[in-house]
Design an enzyme around this catalytic site. Structure first.
Site, PDB file in Angstrom:
ATOM      1  N   GLU A 146      -4.326   5.606   8.446  1.00 38.18           N
ATOM      2  CA  GLU A 146      -3.742   4.308   8.103  1.00 38.18           C
ATOM      3  C   GLU A 146      -3.554   4.104   6.596  1.00 38.18           C
ATOM      4  OE1 GLU A 146      -6.289   1.741  10.385  1.00 38.18           O
ATOM      5  OE2 GLU A 146      -5.404   2.474  12.251  1.00 38.18           O
ATOM      6  N   ASP A 206      -8.404  -0.763   2.910  1.00 35.57           N
ATOM      7  CA  ASP A 206      -7.837  -1.154   4.206  1.00 35.57           C
ATOM      8  C   ASP A 206      -8.925  -1.743   5.104  1.00 35.57           C
ATOM      9  OD1 ASP A 206      -6.690  -1.354   6.703  1.00 35.57           O
ATOM     10  OD2 ASP A 206      -6.036   0.729   6.823  1.00 35.57           O
TER      11      ASP A 206
END
Lengths: 173, 621
Positions: free
Chosen positions: B185, B207
């Site tokens: 990600e 994140d």
């Protein structure tokens, strides 16, 4: 099966002195050509070959960009296989090792963060000096024994810097 | 296409039409699908115009409901509605029990160690639930893009271990999606930012999603995204903030902590609403039943401080692992809905001593980056400029159990993938003829503190004196971050290998059953499609081998080798006309095997001619 040596992969002559910036540029160029992402559309076999070639490229880059590993690899290329662990016959250096370690233990005991930073800088200077000595020594084929000794020292300092990192982690808790 | 397209990798012989590929962010709380259209990567909306699909699945007796409606139904039907299933992916029942008190499901044991959730439709594994979310996104994409997808890039937290990655890939398979790549990600987010802003230099991606936290440090150079280090916590996210607020409510209201599933869901939704309100307001009125109270932003910050501190510690570690100083980081990017929490933004800004970037919507940025990568992998060239290349790393060390229950690392964390590395072991008893290979992942010394990925046995070692057998164990991690392990006794050549099937993954039997179920329910005839694909593969291989024989057969093959290849070609030709997909597949494999050595020789010859005229060292290894 013969496989090209790590230096040949990068189209370089075996040498200790290496322009790391240039090595990184060349690595990225080569990675572009062989990375499995370039073969997402290809046959299973081509994908497997890409995987193998990428893995060899990554391995070569990992060894070459790290001074102690590069030194060790050079010695292995040109001589008998080197055992990973040997008893080091290097009394002067052994003494210095003990000092380094004692200092590190003290730093841990006192949880001295700025002390660790200073220690790291000194370690870096020592590593740079050692690298320079190895480079000079490596250029002279008659000084192989000395080169091996210097490589062991480099490995030790590398291990020490790893321990410093672990110490930093513990002090971070 | 096929055999040894060395000269121009990735280039197809003929120009073809644009191939539809999507990027999917399969999130804990929300999921999205994005695609590149007219050169621009953007999330795809459903018919009602919504981009975000809540990762909620509700099972009715006769149908499955995914998204907003399912999410809203959760408090009323907690047992049949699964939320945050990502937290269960690749986990065992024991792991789940650690989260257990907070999860309102009834778990049952499956054939494997996976935690199956009992629903009105029978037991559902986390993989099946995730597949239902992916199916919904696939249908949305096919409707919007107007065609069948060639594949998808699916994102996973960088800190996902092998079991969690494998579970994600299994889910995609169940959903009928061809996985072009599992992409981390933060790397996906870096792609979205890097290409958008033409950034160069060292970048940190922070994140914080609904259930997972990742930190990655990357070096961006002319379209190459090189991950230097990654770290995180695969069980830390916004959900934990909700639980912290819920705990606060229980305490303040003097409730018993032992709530029924429906009340738990209600409480968590109230907590989540309060958290979101505190992004814009400095305090919020919270009520639960007859009780009500005021939660200030400061009090909330205090509740989540331990979690924020954990994330910052992971950041410092990643910076150290990257071998850089924190001052060298030139940009910090915020990803994930939970980075909207003011305390989180402030803490990140303080740590890196710079204002973090969040220009691209933190909820969308991962899917946008994944779509760009999917488009590249599907063979759609990006117009001008350099093609992008992602060089990622493994997040956790991989190793083996050695004597005394210790973990011996074979590949340390943050090693660039793909990677292959071998380690030699020996027998410890005289006459020992078998050896158990236990594959582990983690950073700790004791195997009990690491995740067990697989166990397999190497048998048939010739009896020798202790310490004289040489067993070489080779680890290979592919570009998806998935591991396979092979073991070989060097004197006898005895071999054993496994595609690592995580201890907490689905068994092959379970996957076969689920695939069968999905075949039966699918309206399109998948079997015919599979057959067609096998015929196409076979045809490609035949053409490639024949072309290669024409060019290099004379030069690189002995007469008997050539005859053997030609015999296999003949057999494959004969099978092509049949409808026996399995036989075609097997014969295709046989032909591939018999031409393997030829392919390797051609590769060598190509490399040699490419390097001819330069002075190079060749060594025997």
């Amino acid at each position: 099966m013969g496989s090209p040596c790590h230096f040949a992969l990068f189209e370089l002559q075996p040498s200790f002195r290496l322009d790391l910036e240039q090595l990184a540029v060349r690595y990225r160029e080569l990675a572009r050509q062989v990375h499995p992402d370039r073969f997402a559309d290809a046959s299973e076999r081509d994908q497997r070959l890409a995987l193998e070639q990428s893995a060899s490229l990554n391995e070569a880059y990992r060894v070459l960009k790290n001074a102690p590993q590069r030194a060790r690899y050079l010695l292995a290329l040109s001589g008998p296989e080197l055992p990973l662990e040997v008893t080091v016959q290097d009394p002067g250096f052994l003494m210095q090792q003990m000092h380094w370690r004692e200092e590190l233990e003290d730093l841990q005991g006192s949880a001295n963060v700025s002390g660790v930073a200073t220690f790291k800088r000194r370690l870096k200077v020592a590593q740079d000096e050692l690298n320079e000595s190895f480079a000079v020594c490596w250029d002279d084929p008659l000084r192989r024994e000395e080169a091996e000794r210097l490589m062991r020292r480099m490995q030790f300092l590398d291990k020490l810097s790893h321990e410093v990192r672990q110490l930093e982690e513990r002090l971070d808790d | 296409m096929a055999l040894l397209q060395i000269a121009e990798p990735g280039q197809s012989p003929q120009p073809h039409q644009r191939r539809l590929a999507v990027g999917i962010d399969l999130g804990t709380t929300n999921s999205l699908v994005a695609a590149v259209r007219s050169g621009l990567s953007e999330p795809l909306a459903d018919t009602a115009g919504a981009l975000i699909l809540p990762s909620a699945v509700r099972y009715h007796a006769d149908r499955v409901e995914v998204g907003e409606a399912a999410k809203l139904a959760a408090p009323g039907d907690p047992l049949n509605t699964v939320l945050s299933v990502k937290r269960l992916m690749g986990r065992g029942l024991a792991d789940v029990k650690q989260l257990g008190e907070q999860l309102p499901y009834r778990f049952v044991d499956g054939e494997s160690h996976m935690p199956f959730i009992e629903t009105v439709q029978g037991p559902k594994s986390p993989v099946e639930v995730s597949a239902d979310i992916l199916k919904e996104l696939r249908h949305r994409a096919e409707a919007v893009l107007g065609g069948e997808l060639v594949g998808a890039v699916i994102t996973v937290p960088a800190y996902f271990d092998d079991a969690q990655r494998q579970a994600t890939k299994d889910a995609a398979r169940l959903a009928g999606l061809s996985v072009l790549r599992l992409l981390n990600e933060p790397t996906a987010a870096a792609v979205a930012y890097g290409l958008d802003q033409q950034a160069e230099g060292l970048v940190a991606i922070y994140d914080l999603g609904g259930g997972t936290f990742d930190i990655s440090i990357l070096r961006l150079t002319a379209g190459v995204f090189e991950v230097l280090a990654t770290g995180g916590d695969s069980a830390l996210g916004g959900d934990d903030f909700d639980h912290a607020i819920a705990g606060w409510i229980v305490e303040q209201a003097g409730l018993s902590a032992d709530l029924d599933p429906g009340a738990q869901r209600t409480l968590l939704s109230e907590a989540c609403a309060a958290k979101e309100a505190l992004t814009t307001d400095t305090s919020v009125e919270v009520s639960h039943g007859a009780w009500s109270g005021l939660l200030t932003r400061e009090a909330f910050a205090e509740l989540i401080e331990p979690m924020v501190a954990r994330s910052l510690k992971a950041c410092r570690r990643a910076v150290r692992d990257a071998g850089i100083e924190i001052e060298e980081v030139e940009a910090v990017v915020l990803v994930g809905g939970s980075t909207r929490v003011p305390r989180v933004r402030q803490a990140v800004a303080e740590l890196f001593a710079r204002e973090p970037l969040s220009d691209i919507d933190p909820d969308q940025v991962v899917a946008i980056g994944a779509a760009i990568q999917a488009d590249t992998l599907a063979g759609n060239k990006r117009g001008d400029g350099e093609e992008l290349l992602l060089l990622d790393v493994i997040p956790l060390s991989l190793g083996l159990e050695t004597m005394g229950g210790l973990m011996e690392k074979v590949i340390p964390r943050n090693t660039t993938i793909p990677v292959a590395r071998a380690q030699e072991f020996t027998t410890y008893k005289d006459g020992q003829t078998a050896m158990m290979i236990h594959v582990l992942q983690g950073e700790r010394e004791l195997i009990s503190d690491c995740r067990s990925l697989a166990r397999f046995e190497l048998r048939g070692i010739p009896p020798m004196v202790a310490g004289s057998a040489k067993i070489r164990v080779t680890f290979q991690v592919d570009a998806d971050g998935l591991l396979s392990v092979a073991a070989r006794e060097l004197a006898s050549g005895v071999e054993a290998s496994v595609q690592v099937k995580p201890s907490y993954g689905l068994t092959d039997g379970e996957i076969a059953r689920m695939l069968q179920d999905s075949f039966q329910h699918a309206s399109d005839d998948k079997v015919a499609r599979v057959l067609r694909e096998q015929q196409v593969d076979a045809q490609r291989l035949l053409e490639a081998v024949e072309a290669a024989l024409e060019v290099d057969g004379e030069r690189l093959l002995e007469a008997d080798e050539r005859l053997a290849i030609e015999a296999q070609i003949q057999q494959l030709r004969e099978l092509m006309a049949s409808n026996d997909g399995l036989a075609i597949e097997q014969q295709t494999k046989r032909l591939t095997q018999v031409t393997d050595a030829f392919a390797a020789r051609r590769l060598d010859a190509t490399v040699k001619s490419a390097l001819a005229g330069r002075s190079l060292n060749e060594i025997e290894e």
